[in-house]
Write an enzyme that holds these catalytic residues in place. Structure first.
Site, PDB file in Angstrom:
ATOM      1  N   TRP A  95      -8.838  32.209 -26.327  1.00  0.00           N
ATOM      2  CA  TRP A  95     -10.149  31.684 -25.942  1.00  0.00           C
ATOM      3  C   TRP A  95     -10.047  30.411 -25.112  1.00  0.00           C
ATOM      4  CZ3 TRP A  95     -14.853  33.445 -25.555  1.00  0.00           C
ATOM      5  CH2 TRP A  95     -15.918  32.555 -25.465  1.00  0.00           C
ATOM      6  N   THR A  96      -9.233  29.467 -25.566  1.00  0.00           N
ATOM      7  CA  THR A  96      -9.155  28.172 -24.894  1.00  0.00           C
ATOM      8  C   THR A  96      -8.327  28.211 -23.622  1.00  0.00           C
ATOM      9  OG1 THR A  96      -9.408  27.004 -26.994  1.00  0.00           O
ATOM     10  CG2 THR A  96      -8.471  25.761 -25.181  1.00  0.00           C
ATOM     11  N   GLY A 117      -2.652  32.983 -23.544  1.00  0.00           N
ATOM     12  CA  GLY A 117      -4.071  32.882 -23.208  1.00  0.00           C
ATOM     13  C   GLY A 117      -4.906  32.514 -24.403  1.00  0.00           C
ATOM     14  N   ASP A 138      21.164  18.966 -35.188  1.00  0.00           N
ATOM     15  CA  ASP A 138      21.821  19.306 -33.935  1.00  0.00           C
ATOM     16  C   ASP A 138      21.796  20.804 -33.607  1.00  0.00           C
ATOM     17  OD1 ASP A 138      23.448  20.002 -36.034  1.00  0.00           O
ATOM     18  OD2 ASP A 138      25.315  19.319 -35.084  1.00  0.00           O
ATOM     19  N   GLN A 139      21.057  21.602 -34.376  1.00  0.00           N
ATOM     20  CA  GLN A 139      21.052  23.033 -34.053  1.00  0.00           C
ATOM     21  C   GLN A 139      20.213  23.272 -32.805  1.00  0.00           C
ATOM     22  OE1 GLN A 139      19.358  24.281 -37.902  1.00  0.00           O
ATOM     23  NE2 GLN A 139      17.694  25.280 -36.768  1.00  0.00           N
ATOM     24  N   GLU A 197      -9.511  36.287 -21.811  1.00  0.00           N
ATOM     25  CA  GLU A 197     -10.916  36.357 -22.234  1.00  0.00           C
ATOM     26  C   GLU A 197     -11.818  35.639 -21.208  1.00  0.00           C
ATOM     27  OE1 GLU A 197     -11.458  35.188 -26.326  1.00  0.00           O
ATOM     28  OE2 GLU A 197      -9.518  36.011 -26.908  1.00  0.00           O
TER      29      GLU A 197
END
Length: 608
Positions: A341-342, A339, A312-313, A382
């Site tokens: 590469w992908t 961000g 529950d934290q 990128e």
């Protein structure tokens, strides 16, 4: 920086051919007869230098018995060779006079001389035989001066330099350049709206003003005065950054957790952690992996402080573990990186509305559940206005506008940083966006000085993926750390705003018979998670280094060829970084190091 689930899987773009330019002087020759005119043009421009020609026309009705052309070059630009003219230099003023054999010019005839230069600027304030190059005897009909430059500001400083920027002036015709004054002394002449003044003294107060001028020689009033005191020369606050990327997907197959940063001893050596990655979608910053980021429950054995998460934290996952790590190391800064590469494909849409993008990022980073975890944002695009996994066409100023909006939203109390291209080739990625203009909005840049070469070129030639310098058989000029840093500094970005990049992994080929670099291959070498790439902690035993080239280790074992950094080569690179006055070093990424942190220790020891 790298794609999710692996590291960058494609090379930087090949070196471009030299770009032909036609950068004419702002004062074109007059079309009317009866005057002597001159036209100077860049015929080639390769970023760090240029070739050019000046053509002198006798538009009068009388023969000309001699000529003298005078012009100024901005600081950092110079003429290295000249032909068909005699050159003298006084400060920034270059004077070209005719040799005996081409001084006589019949009415209506032309003559020319050529030259090569270094730097990125070009002539301003051109005069031919004492008159301005457009044939006027002085300001002529244009007696209106440009407006005074505004917004003069310091964008960086070192013990011996101050970087300045200002807002552009306006003119009824055109502003052709700016003169920067240190006190009453002209310190630089530039065509753009920024420069770096060097040769200063540590712990010294300086005042700066800027004036604009036009082609007719009219000079604007001075800008407001800016006072700057250079920092102490003892290196405090500069050169000590040790920045490591932590990847959220590492908690899966790699079984690398925030606790490993503590148990390896790396936490004691790090100054910053970049948490990778958040996504960029629909023009906004979004969560990358919610489970790993803030949902995964940690038992006591994998928790930084030995305390297990409860069901529950309000916050669990990597974010909560980073909070615990910061509690143990109060000086440690954590930035959320977006961000990679992908996920860089989303930046193009974000650039269409930078303010909205910045607002979304601020709300996510400063979410009340984890606002205390993060000290700022890192942008890993990128690449702006260039090609990576996809091609971006957002324009050369998109990167600057995006970072300007982020700085405005995050303010001065948060860090704003950016990982940027290391492609220093002529016409390469670094030439596609305004990295100089954008630099004023970041605390520092992280040029990705690795992945220059790899087995995406399946047949080779074999080459170190992170060369410090060029070497005789390097496959592409401009693909090395020294050229990258030199080009960025040449743009006017101070060294202490640049953090040198390292890879905690190697790149390799198979089917290689030649030990030395430059051999042919049949494809990528096998890797644990991806072909052609392997962590240092695995390579050091699997394929020990047996040579070095350009400051980087390489290894030929069986039919495989690998290149990677070792503690020894990192030590050498850190000495080089110190000699260049760089801000420190960053690396991709923490899980590639040994369990006792061999590589990060080499960084820390090398920086001192």
């Amino acid at each position: 920086m790298s794609r999710q689930g692996g590291r960058r899987g494609i090379a930087l773009a090949g070196a471009a051919t030299l770009a032909a330019a036609t950068a004419l002087l702002a004062a074109p020759p007059a079309s009317s007869a009866g005057t002597i005119t001159a036209e100077c043009t860049k015929t080639q421009d390769w970023g760090s230098g240029f070739g050019g020609t000046c053509t002198i026309t006798n538009g009068t009705d009388a023969p000309l018995s001699g000529w003298k052309l005078e012009a100024e070059l901005p600081s950092g630009t110079s003429i290295s060779s000249v032909w068909n003219a005699t050159q003298t230099v006084s400060g920034n003023v270059y004077t070209f006079t005719n040799p005996t054999w081409n001084g006589n010019l019949a009415a209506g005839n032309k003559t020319s001389f050529g030259f090569n230069g270094t730097g990125s600027g070009f002539f301003t304030g051109c005069k031919i035989n004492g008159a301005s190059c457009n044939g006027d005897s002085g300001p002529g009909d244009d007696a209106e001066a440009p407006t005074a430059p505004s917004g003069l500001r310091a964008t960086g400083s070192t013990p011996t330099s101050v970087s300045l920027a200002w807002n552009a002036s306006t003119d009824n015709v055109a502003v052709t350049g700016y003169d920067v004054y240190r006190g009453t002394t002209k310190a630089a002449s530039v065509t753009g709206t920024s420069t770096t003044i060097t040769g200063l003294t540590a712990k010294t107060a300086y005042t700066f003003t800027v004036k604009a001028h036009d082609a007719a020689g009219n000079s604007s009033p001075a800008s407001q005065t800016l006072s700057v005191t250079t920092p102490d020369g003892d290196g405090s606050g500069a050169g000590d950054k040790v920045i490591g990327y932590f990847v959220n997907w590492g908690v899966y197959q790699r079984n690398y957790h925030v606790k490993n940063i503590e148990t390896s001893g790396s936490a004691n050596k790090l100054t910053h952690i970049n948490y990778a990655f958040g996504n960029v979608q629909g023009g906004r910053c979004t969560i990358g992996d919610g489970y790993a980021d803030y949902e995964k429950a940690y038992g006591a054995d994998q928790s930084v402080d030995g305390v297990a998460d409860t069901w529950d934290q309000p916050l669990r996952g990597n974010f909560n573990q980073l909070r615990k790590l910061k509690k143990k190391h109060p000086g440690l800064k954590v930035l959320w990186s977006f961000g990679g590469w992908t996920w860089s494909g989303g930046f193009g849409q974000a650039a269409q509305n930078p303010a909205a993008f910045a607002d979304s990022c601020y709300k996510l980073v400063e979410d009340s559940r984890w606002a205390d975890v993060f000290d700022g944002i890192d942008i890993d695009w990128e690449y702006p206005n260039a090609c990576g996994l996809t091609c971006d066409e957002s324009g050369p100023d998109a990167f600057t506008k995006l970072l300007s909006a982020l700085r405005s939203k995050f303010g001065s109390d948060n860090l704003v940083t950016a990982a940027i291209t290391a492609d220093a080739s002529a016409g390469g990625k670094m030439d596609k966006a305004d990295y100089k203009g954008a630099s004023q909005y970041v605390d520092y840049y992280l040029p990705m000085t690795y992945d220059y070469f790899g087995a995406w070129d399946a047949k080779g030639p074999t080459a170190p993926h992170s060369p410090l310098t060029s070497y005789p058989s390097i496959p592409h000029e401009g693909f090395n750390t020294a050229d990258t840093i030199a080009k960025l500094k040449g743009l006017g970005i101070p060294g202490n705003k640049l953090v040198m990049g390292l890879g905690f992994y190697g790149r390799g080929w198979t089917g290689v018979t030649q030990k030395e670099p430059g051999g042919t291959a049949t494809g990528p070498a096998p890797g644990k998670y991806e072909q052609g790439i392997e962590d240092y902690k695995d390579l050091k035993g699997r394929c020990p280094s047996n040579g070095t080239v350009a400051g980087t280790a390489y290894a030929h074992c069986g039919n495989q060829w690998w290149s990677y950094d070792t503690p020894s080569t990192i030590g050498g690179k850190m000495k080089w970084a110190a000699s260049e006055g760089l801000g420190g070093s960053f690396f991709w990424e923490l899980s590639g190091d040994t369990a006792n942190g061999e590589l990060i220790s080499a960084i820390k020891n090398g920086l001192g």
